[in-house]
Design a protein around this motif. Sequence first.
Motif, PDB file in Angstrom:
ATOM      1  N   GLN A  13      -6.704  49.192 -11.534  1.00 32.80           N
ATOM      2  CA  GLN A  13      -5.828  48.827 -10.426  1.00 32.80           C
ATOM      3  C   GLN A  13      -4.405  49.323 -10.684  1.00 32.80           C
ATOM      4  O   GLN A  13      -3.984  49.492 -11.844  1.00 32.80           O
ATOM      5  CB  GLN A  13      -5.817  47.321 -10.229  1.00 32.80           C
ATOM      6  N   ALA A  14      -3.671  49.545  -9.620  1.00 33.93           N
ATOM      7  CA  ALA A  14      -2.268  49.938  -9.744  1.00 33.93           C
ATOM      8  C   ALA A  14      -1.518  48.921 -10.603  1.00 33.93           C
ATOM      9  O   ALA A  14      -1.733  47.710 -10.475  1.00 33.93           O
ATOM     10  CB  ALA A  14      -1.629  50.054  -8.377  1.00 33.93           C
ATOM     11  N   LYS A  86      -0.185  54.359 -11.122  1.00 29.82           N
ATOM     12  CA  LYS A  86       0.005  54.400  -9.676  1.00 29.82           C
ATOM     13  C   LYS A  86      -1.174  55.147  -9.052  1.00 29.82           C
ATOM     14  O   LYS A  86      -1.799  55.988  -9.708  1.00 29.82           O
ATOM     15  CB  LYS A  86       1.303  55.143  -9.341  1.00 29.82           C
ATOM     16  N   PRO A  87      -1.443  54.894  -7.771  1.00 28.78           N
ATOM     17  CA  PRO A  87      -2.534  55.628  -7.111  1.00 28.78           C
ATOM     18  C   PRO A  87      -2.364  57.147  -7.212  1.00 28.78           C
ATOM     19  O   PRO A  87      -3.369  57.866  -7.323  1.00 28.78           O
ATOM     20  CB  PRO A  87      -2.449  55.148  -5.664  1.00 28.78           C
ATOM     21  N   THR A  90      -4.123  59.296  -9.881  1.00 33.14           N
ATOM     22  CA  THR A  90      -5.549  59.592  -9.784  1.00 33.14           C
ATOM     23  C   THR A  90      -5.793  61.092  -9.907  1.00 33.14           C
ATOM     24  O   THR A  90      -5.204  61.885  -9.167  1.00 33.14           O
ATOM     25  CB  THR A  90      -6.110  59.070  -8.459  1.00 33.14           C
ATOM     26  N   VAL A 121      -6.986  55.301  -9.842  1.00 33.24           N
ATOM     27  CA  VAL A 121      -6.107  54.145  -9.736  1.00 33.24           C
ATOM     28  C   VAL A 121      -6.181  53.635  -8.304  1.00 33.24           C
ATOM     29  O   VAL A 121      -5.831  54.349  -7.359  1.00 33.24           O
ATOM     30  CB  VAL A 121      -4.667  54.494 -10.109  1.00 33.24           C
ATOM     31  N   SER A 123      -5.210  51.053  -5.176  1.00 28.85           N
ATOM     32  CA  SER A 123      -3.991  50.362  -4.714  1.00 28.85           C
ATOM     33  C   SER A 123      -4.271  48.910  -4.368  1.00 28.85           C
ATOM     34  O   SER A 123      -5.404  48.475  -4.333  1.00 28.85           O
ATOM     35  CB  SER A 123      -3.413  51.082  -3.500  1.00 28.85           C
TER      36      SER A 123
END
Length: 123
Positions: A13-14, A86-87, A90, A121, A123
């Motif tokens: 997860q973020a 952070k996303p 990815t 990752v 969000s």
Amino acid sequence: QVHLVESGGGLVQAGGSLRLSCAASGGTFSSYVMGWFRQAPGKERELTAAIDRNGGRYYADSVKGRFTISRDNAKKMVYLQMNILKPEDTAVYYCAVDAGVVIYRAPVRYDYWGQGTQVTVSS
């Protein structure tokens, strides 16, 4: 000939953390520049972090303060500690070797590559 194997990718997860590892075999590991690249879908492969034989480091602006690269020459390992993910982090992450001395950002400079490990990752 140098063989590289990455591990440690996954889904997080973020805000979370992951540590990537790269095991090297063959060659003179302690003399190499070791780099971590990443490639997201539809984007070019970019140097995320690198470390030279003397411990000098490079970080892409997007990861400064969040990622840390380190190496253990005795174990022939290089690590990428990734925090506050952070996303946009990815991507598939690749370990790579440059048999030279200076850290270069261009992928073409790197002589050997691992198979890559996926980092996702959410969000």
